[in-house]
Design a protein around this motif. Structure first.
Motif, PDB file in Angstrom:
ATOM      1  N   CYS A 194       0.833  -1.202   0.000  1.00  0.00           N
ATOM      2  CA  CYS A 194       0.000   0.000   0.000  1.00  0.00           C
ATOM      3  C   CYS A 194       0.864   1.248   0.000  1.00  0.00           C
ATOM      4  N   ARG A 225      -0.369   4.185   0.776  1.00  0.00           N
ATOM      5  CA  ARG A 225      -0.927   5.123   1.773  1.00  0.00           C
ATOM      6  C   ARG A 225      -0.386   4.822   3.157  1.00  0.00           C
ATOM      7  N   CYS A 260      -2.409   5.246   6.197  1.00  0.00           N
ATOM      8  CA  CYS A 260      -3.531   5.426   7.128  1.00  0.00           C
ATOM      9  C   CYS A 260      -3.085   5.009   8.538  1.00  0.00           C
ATOM     10  N   TYR A 295      -4.563   3.912  11.015  1.00  0.00           N
ATOM     11  CA  TYR A 295      -5.250   2.786  11.664  1.00  0.00           C
ATOM     12  C   TYR A 295      -4.877   1.427  11.086  1.00  0.00           C
ATOM     13  N   CYS A 296      -4.215   1.375   9.938  1.00  0.00           N
ATOM     14  CA  CYS A 296      -4.176   0.116   9.180  1.00  0.00           C
ATOM     15  C   CYS A 296      -2.794  -0.546   9.173  1.00  0.00           C
ATOM     16  N   LEU A 344      -1.567  -2.408   6.985  1.00  0.00           N
ATOM     17  CA  LEU A 344      -0.950  -2.473   5.652  1.00  0.00           C
ATOM     18  C   LEU A 344      -0.256  -1.161   5.285  1.00  0.00           C
ATOM     19  N   ARG A 345      -0.344  -0.158   6.165  1.00  0.00           N
ATOM     20  CA  ARG A 345       0.209   1.160   5.834  1.00  0.00           C
ATOM     21  C   ARG A 345       1.675   1.038   5.414  1.00  0.00           C
ATOM     22  N   GLY A 362      -4.350  -3.248  -0.908  1.00  0.00           N
ATOM     23  CA  GLY A 362      -3.919  -1.900  -0.553  1.00  0.00           C
ATOM     24  C   GLY A 362      -3.943  -1.049  -1.816  1.00  0.00           C
ATOM     25  N   GLU A 363      -3.621   0.216  -1.676  1.00  0.00           N
ATOM     26  CA  GLU A 363      -3.547   1.058  -2.888  1.00  0.00           C
ATOM     27  C   GLU A 363      -2.198   0.774  -3.524  1.00  0.00           C
ATOM     28  N   ARG A 376      -5.790   9.825   7.694  1.00  0.00           N
ATOM     29  CA  ARG A 376      -5.320   9.470   6.344  1.00  0.00           C
ATOM     30  C   ARG A 376      -4.432  10.602   5.821  1.00  0.00           C
TER      31      ARG A 376
END
Ligand code: SAM
Ligand code: SF4
Length: 348
Positions: free
Chosen positions: A67, A69, A71, A73-74, A76-77, A113-114, A177
């Motif tokens: 990902c 990004r 974020c 909270y995540c 996968l950031r 993820g992005e 974010r």
């Protein structure tokens, strides 16, 4: 008027499908816990009346945990250096889609993820192959993309798109974010709707700084967008993120938001999320008795599934087929049946 009379009146008004204003939604969100059973029962009645007793299945493939990004909270950031990253190849994704098809589940959700590694061309080719080789209905959940990507995905044969607005508070959104704008997310959601995608939005419940006012606005956003699907899940803090240790794990409040989403939006498709089952083993069944009507078994191959580490303790690890047969028994115990049909929003 006593609180119990006014609570009963408000729940009755919601059950009858009369519009609730922001103040009334806040009141319902803030009622003492003893009113929850009544609220959940009202949502359950509306669920039965508007979308029936069947539980629709969506098979999910988490095809990349990369990902771009960050974020807060995540798991996968991008900033989480301790995560072992993977990308599934096109052939692996197609083979997993075939497995979903062979199980009789008619829809696939492709989530990631992005990850711009999967260009517009690659995603379109995947969509075309899945449509041609399996005929599954395709939902994408791959984040914010250029608006012309959405056009191309739609032309290639994708049917649905999930993009949770996450929170209706612009300040909280900007904080959670970094580098992302709430208005951009809204623009994506409006574009998806205009293109004719069955469009899903939703939020997390229990985020730091979240108030009943913000949750009421979340519910109003779902209504305003005329979303077809709603993903409402508890925020579960991940130890390798900046929000480590500050989760509220609030099952009761999540169920209350879900019940209100059913009462306010009536005929939408609302999953009982894995995050709910992660908080409490009975969380998924409780959600199905408080307005939810969809479950999303995870077909991601085992060696990848454990690395799709959005939040800790995810349930549903193990074969999707075994999970479905267990779910089938659970659902029978509450008088509901699994439905192997496409399960579009009624009237759509
Ligand atoms: N990257 C895409 C996106 O953000 O829309 C799709 C994948 S993302 C992992 C899917 C969802 O996971 C997000 O919409 C978010 O609500 C949820 N999520 C992320 N971190 C979470 C956490 N710590 N607890 C609960 N849900 C979380
Ligand atoms: Fe990436 Fe989605 Fe996680 Fe944000 S929520 S870090 S965009 S996977």
């Amino acid at each position: 008027m006593s609180i119990s009379k006014s609570a009963e009146n408000l729940i009755g008004k919601a059950q009858d499908g009369k519009d609730l204003n922001r103040k009334e939604i806040i009141q319902l969100l803030s009622l003492p816990a003893k009113y929850s059973p009544e609220l959940f029962a009202a949502a359950d009645k509306v669920r039965k009346e508007k979308v029936g007793d069947e539980i629709f299945l969506r098979g999910i493939i988490e095809f990349s945990n990369h990902c771009e990004r960050n974020c807060l909270y995540c798991g996968l950031r991008k900033g989480n250096a301790s995560l072992s990253r993977y990308r599934m190849s096109e052939d692996e994704i197609i083979a997993t889609a075939e497995q979903i098809k062979n199980t009789g589940v008619p829809t696939v959700v492709l989530q990631s993820g992005e990850d711009s590694f999967y260009s517009q061309d690659i995603i379109c080719r995947l969509i075309e192959r899945i449509r041609k080789e399996t005929d599954l209905i395709i939902t994408l959940s791959i984040g914010e993309r250029a608006l012309n990507d959405y056009n191309a995905f739609q032309r290639a044969g994708a049917n649905r798109y999930l993009l949770k607005h996450e929170t209706a508070s612009l300040d909280l959104y900007r904080y959670l974010r970094p580098g992302c704008e709430w208005e951009n997310r809204m623009q994506c959601l409006r574009r998806l709707k205009e293109l004719g995608f069955e469009t899903g939005t939703g939020n997390m419940v229990g985020l730091p700084g979240q108030t009943p006012e913000i949750l009421a606005d979340d519910l109003l956003v779902m209504k305003y967008l005329d979303a077809d699907m709603l993903g409402i899940g508890p925020f579960i803090a991940h130890p390798d993120t900046p929000l480590a240790g500050i989760g509220h794990d609030d099952l009761e409040l999540t169920l209350r938001v879900l019940a209100l989403a059913r009462l306010i939006t009536r005929n939408t498709n609302i999953p009982a999320t894995t995050a709910l089952a992660t908080l409490q083993p009975k969380g998924r069944l409780q959600a199905l008795q408080a307005g939810a009507n969809v479950v999303m078994p995870d077909f991601t191959p085992e060696n990848y599934k454990t690395r799709y580490d959005i939040y800790p303790g995810r349930k549903d690890v193990g074969s999707a087929v075994a999970i479905i047969s267990k779910l089938e028994k659970d659902f029978q115990s509450i008088g509901r049946t699994l439905q192997y049909s496409v399960g579009s929003r009624p009237g759509k």
